[in-house]
Write an enzyme that holds these catalytic residues in place. Structure first.
Site, mmCIF file in Angstrom:
data_model
loop_
_atom_site.group_PDB
_atom_site.id
_atom_site.type_symbol
_atom_site.label_atom_id
_atom_site.label_comp_id
_atom_site.label_asym_id
_atom_site.label_seq_id
_atom_site.Cartn_x
_atom_site.Cartn_y
_atom_site.Cartn_z
ATOM 1 N N LYS A 1 110.277 0.918 -41.809
ATOM 2 C CA LYS A 1 111.014 1.951 -42.545
ATOM 3 C C LYS A 1 112.137 1.326 -43.386
ATOM 4 O O LYS A 1 112.276 1.636 -44.572
ATOM 5 C CB LYS A 1 111.625 2.947 -41.539
ATOM 6 N N ASN A 2 112.926 0.457 -42.761
ATOM 7 C CA ASN A 2 114.117 -0.045 -43.445
ATOM 8 C C ASN A 2 113.812 -1.130 -44.471
ATOM 9 O O ASN A 2 114.712 -1.618 -45.145
ATOM 10 C CB ASN A 2 115.158 -0.518 -42.424
ATOM 11 N N ARG B 1 120.549 9.049 -45.420
ATOM 12 C CA ARG B 1 121.605 8.242 -46.016
ATOM 13 C C ARG B 1 121.070 7.149 -46.924
ATOM 14 O O ARG B 1 121.731 6.739 -47.876
ATOM 15 C CB ARG B 1 122.421 7.550 -44.925
ATOM 16 N N CYS C 1 127.846 10.365 -40.042
ATOM 17 C CA CYS C 1 126.625 10.849 -39.402
ATOM 18 C C CYS C 1 126.747 10.671 -37.899
ATOM 19 O O CYS C 1 127.805 10.285 -37.402
ATOM 20 C CB CYS C 1 125.392 10.146 -39.959
ATOM 21 N N ARG D 1 130.390 5.451 -41.353
ATOM 22 C CA ARG D 1 129.476 4.809 -42.310
ATOM 23 C C ARG D 1 129.905 4.965 -43.775
ATOM 24 O O ARG D 1 129.197 5.571 -44.585
ATOM 25 C CB ARG D 1 128.043 5.304 -42.097
ATOM 26 N N ASP E 1 120.035 -1.233 -33.707
ATOM 27 C CA ASP E 1 118.916 -0.277 -33.693
ATOM 28 C C ASP E 1 118.070 -0.379 -32.423
ATOM 29 O O ASP E 1 117.140 0.409 -32.241
ATOM 30 C CB ASP E 1 118.027 -0.479 -34.933
ATOM 31 N N ARG F 1 111.513 10.797 -38.250
ATOM 32 C CA ARG F 1 112.106 10.084 -39.380
ATOM 33 C C ARG F 1 111.726 8.609 -39.343
ATOM 34 O O ARG F 1 111.617 7.978 -40.387
ATOM 35 C CB ARG F 1 113.637 10.166 -39.318
HETATM 36 N N1 EPU Z 1 130.281 -0.527 -43.666
HETATM 37 C C1 EPU Z 1 131.492 -0.357 -44.292
HETATM 38 N N2 EPU Z 1 131.474 -0.163 -45.648
HETATM 39 C C2 EPU Z 1 130.333 -0.154 -46.374
HETATM 40 C C3 EPU Z 1 129.108 -0.333 -45.712
HETATM 41 C C4 EPU Z 1 129.110 -0.525 -44.365
HETATM 42 O O1 EPU Z 1 132.537 -0.365 -43.664
HETATM 43 O O2 EPU Z 1 130.409 0.009 -47.604
HETATM 44 C C5 EPU Z 1 130.241 -0.722 -42.211
HETATM 45 C C6 EPU Z 1 129.479 0.393 -41.476
HETATM 46 O O3 EPU Z 1 130.277 1.521 -41.247
HETATM 47 C C7 EPU Z 1 129.055 -0.306 -40.212
HETATM 48 C C8 EPU Z 1 128.793 -1.739 -40.707
HETATM 49 O O4 EPU Z 1 129.473 -1.878 -41.937
HETATM 50 O O5 EPU Z 1 130.103 -0.300 -39.289
HETATM 51 C C9 EPU Z 1 127.339 -2.093 -40.916
HETATM 52 O O6 EPU Z 1 126.706 -1.059 -41.635
HETATM 53 P P1 EPU Z 1 125.512 -1.329 -42.657
HETATM 54 O O7 EPU Z 1 125.997 -1.027 -44.025
HETATM 55 O O8 EPU Z 1 124.949 -2.679 -42.421
HETATM 56 O O9 EPU Z 1 124.450 -0.223 -42.224
HETATM 57 P P2 EPU Z 1 123.490 0.541 -43.205
HETATM 58 O O10 EPU Z 1 123.102 -0.356 -44.301
HETATM 59 O O11 EPU Z 1 124.078 1.855 -43.543
HETATM 60 C C10 EPU Z 1 121.234 -0.190 -42.105
HETATM 61 C C11 EPU Z 1 120.049 0.494 -41.496
HETATM 62 C C12 EPU Z 1 120.454 1.102 -40.161
HETATM 63 C C13 EPU Z 1 120.953 -0.037 -39.262
HETATM 64 C C14 EPU Z 1 122.113 -0.777 -39.937
HETATM 65 C C15 EPU Z 1 122.590 -1.994 -39.158
HETATM 66 C C16 EPU Z 1 118.716 1.186 -43.384
HETATM 67 C C17 EPU Z 1 118.186 2.290 -44.220
HETATM 68 N N3 EPU Z 1 119.570 1.516 -42.400
HETATM 69 O O12 EPU Z 1 122.230 0.810 -42.267
HETATM 70 O O13 EPU Z 1 119.272 1.672 -39.598
HETATM 71 O O14 EPU Z 1 121.409 0.509 -38.041
HETATM 72 O O15 EPU Z 1 121.706 -1.238 -41.250
HETATM 73 O O16 EPU Z 1 121.563 -2.903 -39.008
HETATM 74 O O17 EPU Z 1 118.357 0.036 -43.567
HETATM 75 C C18 EPU Z 1 118.061 3.118 -38.205
HETATM 76 O O18 EPU Z 1 117.014 2.659 -38.704
HETATM 77 O O19 EPU Z 1 118.051 3.842 -37.173
HETATM 78 C C19 EPU Z 1 119.355 2.783 -38.809
HETATM 79 C C20 EPU Z 1 120.459 3.481 -38.565
#
Ligand code: EPU
Length: 420
Positions: A22-23, A93, A117, A122, A305, A397
């Protein structure tokens, strides 16, 4: 709304075919916005999030051709809207991943701010400050982020935190920017590498994906490409835990365990055994589960995850394990539900102390997010009696045909209509 009903206590045995990740699929579909013409994506998982992504891309003007065997063709030649509306972003998201490609190719994008969320606040500040460094003007108005740039320019960006989708958004944007972009403290997740491989197949010039520093030399145009999405490592690891928690034996068809090294180490410590035969990896569950402590970390550390699913396993451990969540501040929503099934877990701040119990008891429980739902399914598979999990749309999802894949392994699992 559907529920899942499980009669637990059966050691699962058999073979599972994994779906595409998915990701990886979500950013790769968004990357198709970067060019005209038909790209062909295979091994695309059948998931609600993929449907949402399709809705979003077709809202923007993309067209699709469904092909057999999990293959989808996408054409972004006629993009005539540049907005990801609230209704779509609030359900997924990852919609934020259209921001980089739209600004890079069309000079503008308007995306609803995702907000918090079930697992944490996030924010997307790092996506936005990166785009600003690349010359985009960013305005936050009426719950939307608007980004504009005549032409993005290369920049040196260093993330405070390695953000997964942030790295992907900026990597996509940088492909069509003028000059060189360097992303420091980049996310190293395998899905980032999969996206980079797709972008490279489209003609992008990217080095270092999978390391801390990614360098992208912008090009004038990209072209469509054919690409096979990587297997879903989190789905794979979830089935590994299913073998462990039920004391069964599950073979992952055609999967060699790659990208899951840290998870496999922890599962081995917990007593699971692994054997590789040609391309198949078989996971043997232990007679007794050993308690193991862990801390979630960005890749290659233990993935957040898999934290909820591992906690379900540890709830049946022989001693005590301490699980620390360092990525998201609110990712313990499964704890109260696991406790309703008899687990002994105490949470203090970002740490959960799991004292193993000798058995879990089936109970009605509520899914709160995707991975929390998976942990409840796993607990239900091991528990005595019946577990009923409601709000299973979370599972849909991110896990393709979960009950369809579990049934042939011997699970007594069925999907029922909530009204039934
Ligand atoms: N963060 C910030 N600012 C930003 C972006 C992130 O402070 O601009 C913080 C977040 O709040 C968090 C940390 O950085 O504390 C890491 O977040 P990240 O941005 O890496 O997460 P994401 O990109 O929103 C993706 C996956 C998630 C997975 C996380 C961590 C996708 C679509 N989503 O989320 O997947 O948990 O990376 O590996 O790729 C899931 O599949 O269940 C899922 C939640």
């Amino acid at each position: 709304m559907d529920k899942i009903r499980i009669k637990g206590g059966i050691p699962l045995k058999g073979k599972v075919v994994l779906s595409g990740a998915k990701n990886a699929a979500l950013p790769i579909m968004s990357a198709a916005l970067l060019t005209d013409g038909w790209s062909t994506l295979s091994n695309l998982p059948t998931l609600r999030d993929i449907q949402t992504e399709k809705k979003l891309l077709s809202f923007l003007g993309a067209s699709f051709e469904e092909k057999p065997e999990a293959t989808l063709r996408i054409n972004s030649s006629k993009i005539d809207r540049f907005e990801a509306p609230y209704d779509l972003v609030k359900t997924m998201r990852a919609s934020i991943l259209v921001l980089g490609p739209l600004v890079a190719r069309f000079g503008r994008a308007k995306v609803s701010l995702p907000g918090g969320c079930a697992i944490g606040a996030r924010p997307i500040n790092l996506h936005l400050s990166g785009l600003e460094l690349m010359g985009a003007r960013i305005d936050l108005k009426h719950g939307y982020v608007e980004a504009k740039a005549k032409k993005l320019k290369g920049a040196e960006i260093v993330f405070d935190i390695p953000t997964h989708t942030g790295t992907e958004n900026l990597m996509m944007a940088a492909c069509l920017a003028k000059g060189k972009t360097i992303i420091g403290n980049a996310a190293k997740e395998p899905e980032v590498v999969d996206l980079a491989n797709f972008l490279t197949a489209m003609g992008a010039n990217i080095e270092g994906a999978g390391t801390d520093i990614i360098t992208i030399q912008g090009v004038a145009h990209l072209h469509p490409a054919d690409y096979r999405i990587m297997p879903d490592r989190i789905e794979a690891a979830t089935y590994m835990v299913a073998a462990g928690i039920t004391g069964g034996e599950i073979t992952l068809d055609g999967y060699d365990g790659s990208c899951l090294e840290t998870v496999v180490v922890k599962l081995r410590e917990a007593g699971l055994e692994f054997s590789q035969k040609k391309k198949d990896l078989t996971v043997h569950g232990p007679r007794k589960i050993k308690s193991v402590s862990l801390t979630t970390q960005p890749y290659p550390g233990f993935p957040t995850d898999m934290q909820a699913q591992f906690m379900a396993l540890m709830s049946l451990g022989q001693e005590t394990s301490v699980i620390k969540e360092t990525i998201f501040e609110n990712r313990f929503m499964h704890v109260s539900e696991l406790r309703r099934m008899g687990a002994n877990i105490q949470v203090s701040g970002n740490q959960a102390v799991v004292k193993g119990v000798s058995r879990l008891l089936g109970a009605p429980v509520m899914a709160t997010d995707l991975r929390a739902s998976a942990s409840l399914v796993l607990a239900g598979l091991a528990a005595d009696g019946i577990t009923e999990i409601s709000r299973v749309y979370h599972l849909d999802r991110g896990y393709e045909g979960l009950e369809k894949k579990l049934l042939p392994l011997g699970a007594r699992i069925e999907r029922i209509k909530e009204s039934a």
